[in-house]
Design a protein around this motif. Structure first.
Motif, PDB file in Angstrom:
ATOM      1  N   CYS A   8       0.845  -1.192   0.000  1.00 25.45           N
ATOM      2  CA  CYS A   8       0.000   0.000   0.000  1.00 25.45           C
ATOM      3  C   CYS A   8       0.885   1.249   0.000  1.00 25.45           C
ATOM      4  N   ASN A   9       0.242   2.415  -0.043  1.00 25.57           N
ATOM      5  CA  ASN A   9       0.999   3.670  -0.055  1.00 25.57           C
ATOM      6  C   ASN A   9       1.709   3.936   1.276  1.00 25.57           C
ATOM      7  N   GLU A  10       1.372   3.184   2.330  1.00 24.47           N
ATOM      8  CA  GLU A  10       2.060   3.297   3.627  1.00 24.47           C
ATOM      9  C   GLU A  10       3.198   2.286   3.737  1.00 24.47           C
ATOM     10  N   CYS A  34      -7.944  -3.740  -0.265  1.00 25.81           N
ATOM     11  CA  CYS A  34      -7.518  -2.831   0.787  1.00 25.81           C
ATOM     12  C   CYS A  34      -6.377  -3.453   1.582  1.00 25.81           C
ATOM     13  N   CYS A  35      -5.513  -2.626   2.096  1.00 27.23           N
ATOM     14  CA  CYS A  35      -4.418  -3.080   2.946  1.00 27.23           C
ATOM     15  C   CYS A  35      -4.993  -3.634   4.249  1.00 27.23           C
ATOM     16  N   CYS A  38      -3.708  -1.132   7.298  1.00 27.35           N
ATOM     17  CA  CYS A  38      -4.181   0.235   7.509  1.00 27.35           C
ATOM     18  C   CYS A  38      -5.485   0.559   6.775  1.00 27.35           C
ATOM     19  N   SER A  40      -5.860   1.134   3.564  1.00 24.20           N
ATOM     20  CA  SER A  40      -5.673   1.946   2.366  1.00 24.20           C
ATOM     21  C   SER A  40      -6.062   1.160   1.122  1.00 24.20           C
ATOM     22  N   SER A  41      -6.675   1.854   0.160  1.00 25.71           N
ATOM     23  CA  SER A  41      -7.010   1.204  -1.105  1.00 25.71           C
ATOM     24  C   SER A  41      -6.046   1.633  -2.219  1.00 25.71           C
ATOM     25  N   GLU A  42      -4.999   2.351  -1.858  1.00 29.24           N
ATOM     26  CA  GLU A  42      -3.946   2.712  -2.816  1.00 29.24           C
ATOM     27  C   GLU A  42      -2.920   1.581  -2.816  1.00 29.24           C
TER      28      GLU A  42
END
Length: 144
Positions: A8-10, A34-35, A38, A40-42
């Motif tokens: 993910c972006n994190e 999703c991660c 966290c 996140s869907s990025e």
């Protein structure tokens, strides 16, 4: 079934299992991936160790050998991992969350445990700084 290493972006790494590349791409476009750490869907794919090893160039003058299909190797490695986990940990069943906290806060002897916990309990334990690993429920008879 295709297994992709995702991030993910994190920078949280995790695996995703998909029917095909197009199945992965459509789920990604619809925001369905999703991660697990966290939320996140990025998400993006990252190179996997197996993918990199397949792309390595052959060494000239090396003798030819027969290699088992990768899927068989993965299944055997998974069975070996799960057998090791099952044989080297105590099954505490539905008391997992409670017992993990007791061990973390030194109220119980340090030992490897396994058991059942909801995803919310898993997340809460992680937020408390308790190292836990989310795995599918597995019994010895399932490893055949």
């Amino acid at each position: 079934m295709i297994i992709f290493d995702l991030c993910c972006n994190e920078n949280h790494s995790f695996e995703g299992w998909f029917q095909s590349l197009s199945n992965y791409e459509s789920q990604l476009e619809e925001g369905l991936i999703c991660c697990p750490h966290c939320g996140s869907s990025e998400i993006h794919r990252v190179p996997s160790a197996l993918h990199l090893s397949k792309a390595a160039p052959a060494i000239p003058h090396e003798s030819a050998t027969t290699v088992a299909p990768v899927q068989t190797d993965i299944r055997a490695a998974f069975q070996q991992l799960m057998t090791a986990i099952l044989s080297s940990s105590e099954d505490v069943g539905k008391s997992f969350t409670h017992e993990a906290r007791r061990i973390h806060y030194m109220e119980a002897p340090i030992r490897a445990i396994r058991g059942e916990a909801s995803f919310e309990d898993y997340e809460t334990l992680r937020e408390e700084g308790i190292d836990v690993l989310l795995l599918p429920i597995m019994r010895k008879e399932d490893l055949n």
